[in-house]
Design an enzyme around this catalytic site. Sequence first.
Site, PDB file in Angstrom:
ATOM      1  N   ASP A 125      11.029 -21.166  34.349  1.00  0.00           N
ATOM      2  CA  ASP A 125      10.531 -21.954  35.470  1.00  0.00           C
ATOM      3  C   ASP A 125       9.914 -23.229  34.889  1.00  0.00           C
ATOM      4  OD1 ASP A 125       9.877 -22.643  38.043  1.00  0.00           O
ATOM      5  OD2 ASP A 125       8.012 -21.501  38.066  1.00  0.00           O
TER       6      ASP A 125
ATOM      7  N   CYS B  20       3.429  17.332  19.122  1.00  0.00           N
ATOM      8  CA  CYS B  20       2.586  17.822  20.221  1.00  0.00           C
ATOM      9  C   CYS B  20       3.206  17.450  21.561  1.00  0.00           C
ATOM     10  CB  CYS B  20       1.183  17.223  20.124  1.00  0.00           C
ATOM     11  SG  CYS B  20       0.246  17.713  18.664  1.00  0.00           S
TER      12      CYS B  20
ATOM     13  N   CYS C 179       0.290  14.161  17.511  1.00  0.00           N
ATOM     14  CA  CYS C 179       1.540  13.632  16.963  1.00  0.00           C
ATOM     15  C   CYS C 179       2.660  13.832  17.972  1.00  0.00           C
ATOM     16  CB  CYS C 179       1.893  14.305  15.633  1.00  0.00           C
ATOM     17  SG  CYS C 179       2.282  16.060  15.813  1.00  0.00           S
TER      18      CYS C 179
END
Length: 643
Positions: A434, A16, A13
């Site tokens: 482009d 951590c 998680c």
Amino acid sequence: MDTLTLKLRGMSCAACANNIEKAIRSVSGVIDCNVNFGAEQATIKYDRSLASLEKIQSAIASAGYSSDSLQEELLSEEDDAEKASRQALQRQLSLKVLVGGVISIFLLLGSLPMMTGLNLPLIPSFLQNSWMQLVLTTPVVFWCGGSFYRNGWKSLKRHTATMDTLIALGTSAAYLYSLFVTIFPKFFIAQGLIPHIYYEVAAIVITLILLGRLLENRARGQTSEAIRKLIGLQARDARVIRDGREIDVPIAEVRINDVILVRPGEKIPVDGEVIAGASTVDEAMVTGESLPVKKQSGDEVIGATINGAGAFQFRVTRVGNDTFLAQIVKLVQQAQGSKAPIQRLADRVTGWFVPAVIGVAIATFVIWFSFTGNLTLATMTTVGVLIIACPCALGLATPTSVMVGTGKGAENGILIKGADSLELAHKIQTIVLDKTGTLTQGKPTVTDFVTVNGTANGNEIQLLQLAATVERNSEHPLAEAVVKYAQSQEVSLTEAKNFQAIAGSGVQAIVSNQLVQIGTQRWLTELGINTMSLQQYKDTWEAAGKTVILIAVDGELQGIMGIADALKPSSAAVVKALQKLGLEVVMLTGDNRKTADAIARQVGIQQIFAEVRPDQKAAIILSLQGEQRGRGAEEQRSRGAEE
């Protein structure tokens, strides 16, 4: 100063990630550290005279996690090992979710009479038995949810708390309470309490959390696949000329100044400079311009681009992490590992959120038990706080979104510089497109074909056969379009003799004892051929932005072709959708003004920049950004005046 990127293992998680970040920052000499839970990576800036890889990895290990240094090489065996590991985890999670899901359904059915207070005869009595529910729940808790308890215990030993801590506390409270009720029901009855069990709570919560982990792992795998696809673009081997001999070597063994031979249709292995031969190269991977680019002595070639019909030799100038493709991969990896500003806020919140939730849960139990004296009610409300308040979405949503966004962008040829750029995307006011390969299909196609003598007696097919037979010997992109058109019409080709290509003009050859000449009007006119009979077609097609070639047989004009880079079917709808969002759409292209105008009219674009060289495009973007800032400031002043 050095920058180090580590692959982290063992995180469950965002809390951590915060723990690892704190551990790394505690190492003397570490200047900055960014741990990304979604990418499972740590990017560390450190003073190499004070800190080292070993010290940093030791700090991570002391926090209860493991790490590996990311390989320098673009292709490494660890890529395949990482993919296999993720697939194995995916299979394991899928099995656990399946087992947990099936058992949870039976437990939920068995708990319905207790929850509803109704007698439900359709539900078998054995499912309502507390001992049967204990037997069903135990494998879900200890096998399916075992990682939560192991990680929670590790966190407890390190005096930290993570999401696993909350899950372990909540589910074990529900399981142990129900176990106590199952073994000692008379204890509750003696106190006037109903001996309710809550095994389904522990099983269902573990299954749902595992389902979230399964989806999370799947998302990570998909975004990692984007990197893998980019890496897969490069060639595996190269044909190197050494001591006068051609030898095939792995790409990792190619060195700067090696001379490499590239044959027709092969992928160019690394970056370099052409020293002999000539060909056309498809550089769409790099530029998005899918019309092949002519390469001759002195021109630069880029690794992973595809050679056309010619053969050439080039001298290697860049290898490994210095190649153009490697830089693209690195850019995508950095983007996936970066943090958006809002994610930094989320990380700070999750840092204190878990301890706060535990504190609130303890207070909840004390308050409910003090006021009601009902142990069951106090326990269940505490379990609810622990489980529902898990900050998994808070810490996971942003990094996963960044990974998915940058990964999907890379798959579709969009390189996003970083998470901060992605977060700013909602403020976009102007989209610059482009033309070739973006609005158009990026490959020339024959759109019109007219002969002087019409289609009677197969004149059109005969002339197309002559033209395609000659063009088959040319490497020019327009020649390829003619050949493909003939193939689509199922025209069989013959043999051409004395083929000649006249640079900038056209081609000619002898086919079936006839001199066939194909090229520009200027060239045919210089040869003394009258081209005016088809002038109306030429003028109309050129006004529509098409390239026109004329076909003469034995000195007489016989036909005319219009070739264009056809518009993508979706382009007009996409431009219209962007404009409906309030965005200004601009075309920026190196093509000529007439062609650009024709395409712009078809898709509904008003502002066009044509005949722009690549080195000029950045300046135009900066100019447009300046205009938007000026326009925004003017609007702000207007609103201020109105107020």
